[in-house]
Design an enzyme around this catalytic site. Sequence first.
Site, PDB file in Angstrom:
ATOM      1  N   ASN A  46     -12.990  -3.161   2.333  1.00 55.62           N
ATOM      2  CA  ASN A  46     -13.943  -2.056   2.400  1.00 55.62           C
ATOM      3  C   ASN A  46     -14.847  -2.136   1.173  1.00 55.62           C
ATOM      4  O   ASN A  46     -14.362  -2.322   0.056  1.00 55.62           O
ATOM      5  CB  ASN A  46     -13.201  -0.718   2.425  1.00 55.62           C
ATOM      6  CG  ASN A  46     -12.372  -0.538   3.692  1.00 55.62           C
ATOM      7  OD1 ASN A  46     -12.794  -0.930   4.766  1.00 55.62           O
ATOM      8  ND2 ASN A  46     -11.188   0.032   3.554  1.00 55.62           N
ATOM      9  N   ASP A  64       0.845  -1.182   0.000  1.00 50.68           N
ATOM     10  CA  ASP A  64       0.000   0.000   0.000  1.00 50.68           C
ATOM     11  C   ASP A  64       0.889   1.244   0.000  1.00 50.68           C
ATOM     12  O   ASP A  64       1.879   1.317   0.719  1.00 50.68           O
ATOM     13  CB  ASP A  64      -0.929   0.004   1.225  1.00 50.68           C
ATOM     14  CG  ASP A  64      -2.065   0.999   1.076  1.00 50.68           C
ATOM     15  OD1 ASP A  64      -3.219   0.560   0.935  1.00 50.68           O
ATOM     16  OD2 ASP A  64      -1.796   2.231   1.107  1.00 50.68           O
ATOM     17  N   ILE A  65       0.500   2.238  -0.792  1.00 49.86           N
ATOM     18  CA  ILE A  65       1.322   3.442  -0.947  1.00 49.86           C
ATOM     19  C   ILE A  65       1.299   4.302   0.324  1.00 49.86           C
ATOM     20  O   ILE A  65       2.249   5.046   0.578  1.00 49.86           O
ATOM     21  CB  ILE A  65       0.862   4.230  -2.192  1.00 49.86           C
ATOM     22  CG1 ILE A  65       1.966   5.127  -2.719  1.00 49.86           C
ATOM     23  CG2 ILE A  65      -0.414   5.006  -1.941  1.00 49.86           C
ATOM     24  CD1 ILE A  65       1.687   5.684  -4.111  1.00 49.86           C
ATOM     25  N   GLY A 114     -16.346   2.789   3.185  1.00 49.10           N
ATOM     26  CA  GLY A 114     -15.111   3.564   3.117  1.00 49.10           C
ATOM     27  C   GLY A 114     -14.197   3.166   1.978  1.00 49.10           C
ATOM     28  O   GLY A 114     -12.991   3.416   2.021  1.00 49.10           O
ATOM     29  N   HIS A 168     -10.230  -5.227  -3.360  1.00 48.14           N
ATOM     30  CA  HIS A 168      -8.904  -5.494  -2.786  1.00 48.14           C
ATOM     31  C   HIS A 168      -9.027  -5.892  -1.328  1.00 48.14           C
ATOM     32  O   HIS A 168      -9.881  -5.399  -0.607  1.00 48.14           O
ATOM     33  CB  HIS A 168      -7.970  -4.291  -2.942  1.00 48.14           C
ATOM     34  CG  HIS A 168      -8.551  -2.995  -2.456  1.00 48.14           C
ATOM     35  ND1 HIS A 168      -9.437  -2.260  -3.212  1.00 48.14           N
ATOM     36  CD2 HIS A 168      -8.392  -2.319  -1.300  1.00 48.14           C
ATOM     37  CE1 HIS A 168      -9.787  -1.184  -2.536  1.00 48.14           C
ATOM     38  NE2 HIS A 168      -9.181  -1.193  -1.367  1.00 48.14           N
ATOM     39  N   LEU A 169      -8.134  -6.769  -0.955  1.00 48.96           N
ATOM     40  CA  LEU A 169      -8.041  -7.254   0.418  1.00 48.96           C
ATOM     41  C   LEU A 169      -6.840  -6.554   1.050  1.00 48.96           C
ATOM     42  O   LEU A 169      -5.723  -6.662   0.532  1.00 48.96           O
ATOM     43  CB  LEU A 169      -7.815  -8.764   0.367  1.00 48.96           C
ATOM     44  CG  LEU A 169      -7.749  -9.524   1.672  1.00 48.96           C
ATOM     45  CD1 LEU A 169      -9.148  -9.735   2.219  1.00 48.96           C
ATOM     46  CD2 LEU A 169      -7.084 -10.886   1.450  1.00 48.96           C
ATOM     47  N   HIS A 170      -7.083  -5.819   2.138  1.00 48.08           N
ATOM     48  CA  HIS A 170      -5.972  -5.241   2.899  1.00 48.08           C
ATOM     49  C   HIS A 170      -5.417  -6.331   3.814  1.00 48.08           C
ATOM     50  O   HIS A 170      -6.187  -7.049   4.464  1.00 48.08           O
ATOM     51  CB  HIS A 170      -6.447  -4.097   3.783  1.00 48.08           C
ATOM     52  CG  HIS A 170      -6.955  -2.890   3.054  1.00 48.08           C
ATOM     53  ND1 HIS A 170      -6.190  -1.765   2.850  1.00 48.08           N
ATOM     54  CD2 HIS A 170      -8.156  -2.618   2.491  1.00 48.08           C
ATOM     55  CE1 HIS A 170      -6.901  -0.845   2.202  1.00 48.08           C
ATOM     56  NE2 HIS A 170      -8.108  -1.340   1.961  1.00 48.08           N
TER      57      HIS A 170
HETATM   58  P1  5GP Z   1      -9.836   1.411   0.180  1.00 48.60           P
HETATM   59  O1  5GP Z   1     -10.102   2.620   1.025  1.00 48.60           O
HETATM   60  O2  5GP Z   1     -10.416   1.559  -1.215  1.00 48.60           O
HETATM   61  O3  5GP Z   1     -10.192   0.126   0.842  1.00 48.60           O
HETATM   62  O4  5GP Z   1      -8.265   1.338   0.059  1.00 48.60           O
HETATM   63  C1  5GP Z   1      -7.526   1.827  -1.014  1.00 48.60           C
HETATM   64  C2  5GP Z   1      -6.073   1.723  -0.647  1.00 48.60           C
HETATM   65  O5  5GP Z   1      -5.304   1.896  -1.819  1.00 48.60           O
HETATM   66  C3  5GP Z   1      -5.607   2.792   0.356  1.00 48.60           C
HETATM   67  O6  5GP Z   1      -5.070   2.147   1.511  1.00 48.60           O
HETATM   68  C4  5GP Z   1      -4.559   3.581  -0.416  1.00 48.60           C
HETATM   69  O7  5GP Z   1      -3.471   3.988   0.386  1.00 48.60           O
HETATM   70  C5  5GP Z   1      -4.134   2.605  -1.508  1.00 48.60           C
HETATM   71  N1  5GP Z   1      -3.714   3.240  -2.746  1.00 48.60           N
HETATM   72  C6  5GP Z   1      -4.347   4.243  -3.403  1.00 48.60           C
HETATM   73  N2  5GP Z   1      -3.686   4.564  -4.525  1.00 48.60           N
HETATM   74  C7  5GP Z   1      -2.607   3.741  -4.575  1.00 48.60           C
HETATM   75  C8  5GP Z   1      -1.520   3.595  -5.523  1.00 48.60           C
HETATM   76  O8  5GP Z   1      -1.420   4.281  -6.544  1.00 48.60           O
HETATM   77  N3  5GP Z   1      -0.597   2.641  -5.254  1.00 48.60           N
HETATM   78  C9  5GP Z   1      -0.665   1.863  -4.127  1.00 48.60           C
HETATM   79  N4  5GP Z   1       0.301   0.970  -3.972  1.00 48.60           N
HETATM   80  N5  5GP Z   1      -1.664   1.964  -3.229  1.00 48.60           N
HETATM   81  C10 5GP Z   1      -2.615   2.896  -3.453  1.00 48.60           C
END
Ligand code: 5GP
Length: 114
Positions: A86, A30-31, A92, A99-101
């Site tokens: 999410n 994650d970035i 959120g 995607h799975l965190h």
């Molecule tokens: P969500 O809130 O949709 O569950 O999580 C999206 C996740 O994607 C966030 O934790 C965010 O930091 C990550 N993310 C967003 N843009 C990028 C990107 O360009 N590269 C990477 N590696 N992660 C990203």
Amino acid sequence: MTDCLFCRIVRGEIPATRVYEDDEMLAFKDIHPKAAVHLLLIPKKHIATLADAGADDAPLLGRLLARAPQLAREHGAGEGFRTIINTGRDGGQEVYHLHLHILGGQAMPALIKY
Ligand code: 5GP
Ligand code: ZN
């Protein structure tokens, strides 16, 4: 072809620190990590949200979940980890590609206090 951010990462059009890949899934860091270890594990197939996954996707989702412990172990979260998906506005979700965190490498705070 889609402009979706994570589809673009799958295609290599946007750089990411890739940590695992096979023919149907990809994991990358994650970035903006929210924990010492924070990986994202995604199907290569574009599925916008968990609510958009169909019955046909169940085996793929199962394989995704089954991959998480190995990735967690390999990245220093062998003592336990948290998985989060999410879904949609109220969930959120920011990126509309399922995607799975995978979060760990530290004691994770309680999500909800009962
Ligand atoms: P969500 O809130 O949709 O569950 O999580 C999206 C996740 O994607 C966030 O934790 C965010 O930091 C990550 N993310 C967003 N843009 C990028 C990107 O360009 N590269 C990477 N590696 N992660 C990203
Ligand atoms: Zn996508």
